[in-house]
Write a protein that holds these residues in place. Structure first.
Motif, PDB file in Angstrom:
ATOM      1  N   ASN A 376     -51.550   6.014  30.577  1.00 11.23           N
ATOM      2  CA  ASN A 376     -50.725   6.636  31.167  1.00 11.23           C
ATOM      3  C   ASN A 376     -51.945   7.703  31.598  1.00 11.23           C
ATOM      4  N   SER A 377     -53.707   7.795  30.952  1.00 14.89           N
ATOM      5  CA  SER A 377     -53.868   9.152  31.011  1.00 14.89           C
ATOM      6  C   SER A 377     -54.194   9.568  32.572  1.00 14.89           C
ATOM      7  N   LEU A 378     -54.121  10.154  32.953  1.00 11.92           N
ATOM      8  CA  LEU A 378     -54.753  10.541  33.665  1.00 11.92           C
ATOM      9  C   LEU A 378     -56.369  11.374  34.875  1.00 11.92           C
ATOM     10  N   HIS A 379     -56.665  10.517  33.741  1.00 17.26           N
ATOM     11  CA  HIS A 379     -58.057  10.849  33.129  1.00 17.26           C
ATOM     12  C   HIS A 379     -58.016   8.974  33.530  1.00 17.26           C
ATOM     13  N   PHE A 380     -59.130   8.582  34.821  1.00 18.22           N
ATOM     14  CA  PHE A 380     -59.222   7.309  34.601  1.00 18.22           C
ATOM     15  C   PHE A 380     -59.768   6.997  33.946  1.00 18.22           C
ATOM     16  N   GLN A 381     -60.781   7.085  32.937  1.00 19.16           N
ATOM     17  CA  GLN A 381     -61.590   6.516  31.846  1.00 19.16           C
ATOM     18  C   GLN A 381     -60.822   6.251  30.828  1.00 19.16           C
ATOM     19  N   VAL A 382     -60.306   7.494  30.280  1.00 20.17           N
ATOM     20  CA  VAL A 382     -59.158   6.974  29.362  1.00 20.17           C
ATOM     21  C   VAL A 382     -58.076   5.088  29.400  1.00 20.17           C
ATOM     22  N   ALA A 383     -57.826   5.455  31.094  1.00 24.91           N
ATOM     23  CA  ALA A 383     -56.565   4.791  31.092  1.00 24.91           C
ATOM     24  C   ALA A 383     -57.669   3.852  31.244  1.00 24.91           C
ATOM     25  N   GLU A 384     -58.331   3.517  31.856  1.00 27.11           N
ATOM     26  CA  GLU A 384     -59.096   1.774  32.065  1.00 27.11           C
ATOM     27  C   GLU A 384     -59.857   1.489  30.316  1.00 27.11           C
ATOM     28  N   ARG A 385     -60.572   2.824  29.388  1.00 35.17           N
ATOM     29  CA  ARG A 385     -60.416   2.202  28.059  1.00 35.17           C
ATOM     30  C   ARG A 385     -59.472   1.036  27.634  1.00 35.17           C
ATOM     31  N   ALA A 386     -58.454   2.453  27.550  1.00 31.69           N
ATOM     32  CA  ALA A 386     -56.856   1.258  26.917  1.00 31.69           C
ATOM     33  C   ALA A 386     -56.910   0.202  27.552  1.00 31.69           C
ATOM     34  N   LEU A 387     -56.558   0.086  28.823  1.00 28.11           N
ATOM     35  CA  LEU A 387     -56.729  -1.234  29.141  1.00 28.11           C
ATOM     36  C   LEU A 387     -57.877  -2.277  28.930  1.00 28.11           C
ATOM     37  N   PHE A 388     -59.051  -1.975  29.043  1.00 25.47           N
ATOM     38  CA  PHE A 388     -59.693  -2.956  28.040  1.00 25.47           C
ATOM     39  C   PHE A 388     -59.988  -3.712  27.317  1.00 25.47           C
ATOM     40  N   LEU A 389     -58.680  -3.140  26.505  1.00 29.83           N
ATOM     41  CA  LEU A 389     -58.683  -3.468  24.988  1.00 29.83           C
ATOM     42  C   LEU A 389     -58.134  -5.161  24.787  1.00 29.83           C
ATOM     43  N   TRP A 390     -57.607  -5.196  26.420  1.00 28.97           N
ATOM     44  CA  TRP A 390     -56.567  -6.654  26.669  1.00 28.97           C
ATOM     45  C   TRP A 390     -57.092  -7.555  27.180  1.00 28.97           C
ATOM     46  N   ASN A 391     -58.926  -7.012  27.023  1.00 31.80           N
ATOM     47  CA  ASN A 391     -59.922  -8.265  27.266  1.00 31.80           C
ATOM     48  C   ASN A 391     -60.863  -8.541  25.939  1.00 31.80           C
ATOM     49  N   ASN A 392     -60.584  -8.302  25.161  1.00 32.31           N
ATOM     50  CA  ASN A 392     -60.951  -8.829  23.828  1.00 32.31           C
ATOM     51  C   ASN A 392     -59.661  -9.666  23.339  1.00 32.31           C
ATOM     52  N   ASP A 393     -60.485 -10.839  22.675  1.00 32.78           N
ATOM     53  CA  ASP A 393     -59.716 -11.610  22.714  1.00 32.78           C
ATOM     54  C   ASP A 393     -58.828 -12.037  21.385  1.00 32.78           C
ATOM     55  N   HIS A 394     -59.828 -11.705  20.797  1.00 31.32           N
ATOM     56  CA  HIS A 394     -58.939 -11.271  18.864  1.00 31.32           C
ATOM     57  C   HIS A 394     -57.113 -10.262  19.195  1.00 31.32           C
ATOM     58  N   ILE A 395     -57.764  -9.272  19.665  1.00 28.57           N
ATOM     59  CA  ILE A 395     -56.936  -7.886  19.741  1.00 28.57           C
ATOM     60  C   ILE A 395     -55.407  -8.809  20.804  1.00 28.57           C
ATOM     61  N   VAL A 396     -56.105  -9.181  21.428  1.00 28.04           N
ATOM     62  CA  VAL A 396     -55.064 -10.111  22.116  1.00 28.04           C
ATOM     63  C   VAL A 396     -53.898 -11.118  21.234  1.00 28.04           C
ATOM     64  N   ASN A 397     -54.910 -11.852  20.175  1.00 26.74           N
ATOM     65  CA  ASN A 397     -54.569 -12.760  19.517  1.00 26.74           C
ATOM     66  C   ASN A 397     -53.501 -11.772  18.235  1.00 26.74           C
ATOM     67  N   LEU A 398     -53.852 -10.774  17.806  1.00 30.14           N
ATOM     68  CA  LEU A 398     -52.826  -9.343  17.544  1.00 30.14           C
ATOM     69  C   LEU A 398     -51.461  -9.417  18.162  1.00 30.14           C
ATOM     70  N   ILE A 399     -51.636  -8.781  19.335  1.00 32.76           N
ATOM     71  CA  ILE A 399     -50.767  -8.654  19.987  1.00 32.76           C
ATOM     72  C   ILE A 399     -49.861  -9.428  20.454  1.00 32.76           C
ATOM     73  N   ALA A 400     -50.555 -10.992  20.934  1.00 32.93           N
ATOM     74  CA  ALA A 400     -49.427 -11.983  21.203  1.00 32.93           C
ATOM     75  C   ALA A 400     -48.751 -12.513  20.076  1.00 32.93           C
ATOM     76  N   HIS A 401     -48.914 -12.317  18.681  1.00 27.39           N
ATOM     77  CA  HIS A 401     -47.745 -12.412  17.467  1.00 27.39           C
ATOM     78  C   HIS A 401     -47.183 -11.398  17.547  1.00 27.39           C
ATOM     79  N   ASN A 402     -47.176 -10.529  17.304  1.00 26.31           N
ATOM     80  CA  ASN A 402     -46.089  -8.907  17.586  1.00 26.31           C
ATOM     81  C   ASN A 402     -45.897  -8.345  18.472  1.00 26.31           C
ATOM     82  N   ARG A 403     -45.456  -9.793  19.541  1.00 25.54           N
ATOM     83  CA  ARG A 403     -45.399  -8.964  21.264  1.00 25.54           C
ATOM     84  C   ARG A 403     -44.065  -8.560  21.056  1.00 25.54           C
ATOM     85  N   GLN A 404     -42.915  -8.969  19.946  1.00 25.00           N
ATOM     86  CA  GLN A 404     -42.256  -8.414  19.911  1.00 25.00           C
ATOM     87  C   GLN A 404     -41.552  -7.132  19.267  1.00 25.00           C
ATOM     88  N   VAL A 405     -42.833  -6.683  18.936  1.00 27.35           N
ATOM     89  CA  VAL A 405     -42.677  -5.279  18.973  1.00 27.35           C
ATOM     90  C   VAL A 405     -43.421  -3.910  19.339  1.00 27.35           C
TER      91      VAL A 405
END
Length: 493
Positions: A376-405
């Motif tokens: 939610n940061s108004l600084h676009f670089q911060v918001a973009e960098r946070a959203l780029f985490l979903w480009n990492n397959d390993h991180i997406v796998n961790l999120i998918a296994h814990n999506r309920q939380v």
């Protein structure tokens, strides 16, 4: 009787005492030939007296700086004696702020240093004795150990990233002295058991103090030399680690000013890679009390790459430390510094790439609460960098296994971005992340969307109630008579 009495009186000595200290706590002094030596028929340049304090090795002076015979012109039995003599000649220092001053003497010393480097590199099977080691350490102390002037420039890596580095004008000689010291330490002709008497704690501490030099060339030489000292003198390893820790403590908790943090961390990166498993408690304390607080200073950008490497080395050695590191990062999170926030997010991604599921689940709630704030940061670089985490397959796998939380935590941030973030790039990335969650679990996504709408409606209703209450208060206040100086709430016209 008169002769005995006179013999006890102090005599004026033109030479410094043998136990006079080298340049311990004094700045670089100008040791140059006497101005009138040639007018008086001196035939050479006499070294001026040096004033200093807190000596490790006594200073040595050379009355006349003249080139000595080359090593090739003396028999092997006399080469070590000539080696010591040439080292003594190089104990004379000069003022390099004036390029035209003492040019002949400077060239003599430079050539002598080159000869010494070549001799140490090709010493053959001969061994350096105590006299040679003492002479070299004394020469290095006189030429290298000095106190730098106060640094009035802002923290390196702060708002003055464009500041040009300061180069020491004496580098033509300093470089050769550093090269000689490095060749000497790495030489097979040097016995560590003998040399440790002279390359002792005091010598090492003075080397560490030189890391505050503003000249990047000097810091690079020191980095290589200290790494070699750490490798050769095993007895000094605990002291070196402790002394570097003390420099870091002073930097983080007192001054936040030091030029050599990046180089010292680079040395520690190599040290950490050699730690045996399981890690000692001393090393874990270093991670928690030194490496994690090093994320706090404003100038972290200067040494961020080396710091991140050290932290990653610890986690690769012992994966259980990942949750501890993440909690430390959340503790020192730079809420008001967008540039540091981007760096923190980059380091988080590196940690999440090697974290296991158990450690991830321990910290995922506070971690993704902070990531949601970054989205939610108004600084676009911060918001973009946070959203780029979903480009990492390993991180997406961790999120998918814990999506309920995780999804209920980050969904409000994603929804707010999709409704009206000013940056189109952030808006597009948010749309992609929302699409990924829909593909993971559409039912959960719709449930979160429904809950968000309900909470949003409740918040809007609460805001309307507060607004109506204020209107009633203003109306009631406007009906009250004004008595004296009693303030009254009045609706704006």
């Amino acid at each position: 009787m008169l002769k005995q009495f006179l013999s006890k009186l102090p005599r004026k000595n033109s030479k410094p005492d043998s136990d006079e200290s080298y340049r311990g706590d004094s700045s670089r002094s100008d040791v140059s030939p006497r101005r009138n030596s040639r007018q008086h028929g001196g035939g050479g340049a006499a070294a001026a007296k040096r004033t200093s304090s807190s000596a490790v090795f006594p200073a040595s002076t050379v009355s006349v700086i003249e080139p000595l015979v080359p090593f090739k012109d003396v028999p092997s039995s006399e080469k070590m004696t000539l080696f010591v003599s040439k080292l003594s000649l190089c104990c004379v220092t000069f003022d390099f702020t004036d390029p035209g001053k003492n040019t002949v003497e400077k060239e003599v010393k430079r050539r002598t240093l080159v000869e010494l480097v070549d001799f140490v590199s090709s010493c053959g099977s001969s061994r350096f004795g105590e006299a040679s080691i003492l002479a070299l350490c004394r020469m290095c102390a006189i030429n290298l150990f000095r106190v730098f002037p106060p640094n009035y420039r802002s923290n390196r890596g702060g708002e003055n990233d464009d500041d040009e580095p300061a180069f020491d004008p004496a580098w033509p000689h300093l470089q050769l002295v550093y090269e000689l010291l490095l060749k000497f330490i790495t030489s097979n002709c040097l016995d560590a058991k003998v040399a440790k008497k002279f390359i002792d704690h005091s010598f090492i501490l003075r080397l560490l103090e030189l890391f505050d030099s503003e000249d990047p060339r000097e810091r690079d030489c020191l980095k290589t030399i200290l790494h070699r000292v750490y490798g050769k003198f095993m007895v000094h390893r605990p002291y070196i680690r402790k002394s570097i820790n003390n420099l870091f403590y002073r930097f983080v908790f007192e001054t936040e000013r030091h030029n050599g943090v990046a180089e010292l961390l680079e040395i520690f990166g190599s040290i950490i890679s050699g730690f045996a498993l399981p890690l000692k408690e001393e090393h874990k304390i270093f991670l928690w009390r030194v490496l994690i607080p090093l994320h706090k200073p404003k100038s972290m950008g200067v040494y961020f790459q080396q710091l991140s490497y050290c932290v990653t080395q610890f986690i690769e050695k012992e994966p259980k430390l990942a949750s501890i590191v993440i909690r430390g990062l959340l503790k020192y999170w730079p809420i008001t510094n967008s540039q540091k926030e981007v760096m923190f997010l980059g380091e988080l991604e590196e940690i999440l790439e090697v974290i296991n599921m158990v450690e991830f689940q321990r910290v995922m709630v506070p971690l993704f609460w902070r990531i949601g704030c970054c989205i939610n940061s108004l600084h676009f670089q911060v918001a973009e960098r946070a959203l780029f985490l979903w480009n990492n397959d390993h991180i997406v796998n961790l999120i998918a296994h814990n999506r309920q939380v995780i999804l209920p935590i980050v969904f409000p941030a994603l929804e707010k971005n999709s409704q009206g973030h000013w940056s189109q790039a952030v808006h597009n990335l948010t749309h992609n992340v929302r699409k990924m969650f829909v593909e993971m679990d559409e039912k959960l996504f719709l449930a979160c969307h429904s809950q968000f709408k309900e909470e949003e409606a409740m918040l809007n209703a609460g805001a309307e109630k507060r607004k109506e209450a204020w209107k009633q208060l203003e109306h009631a206040a406007s009906l009250q008579p004004v008595i004296g100086n009693t303030p009254v709430l009045v609706s704006p016209l």
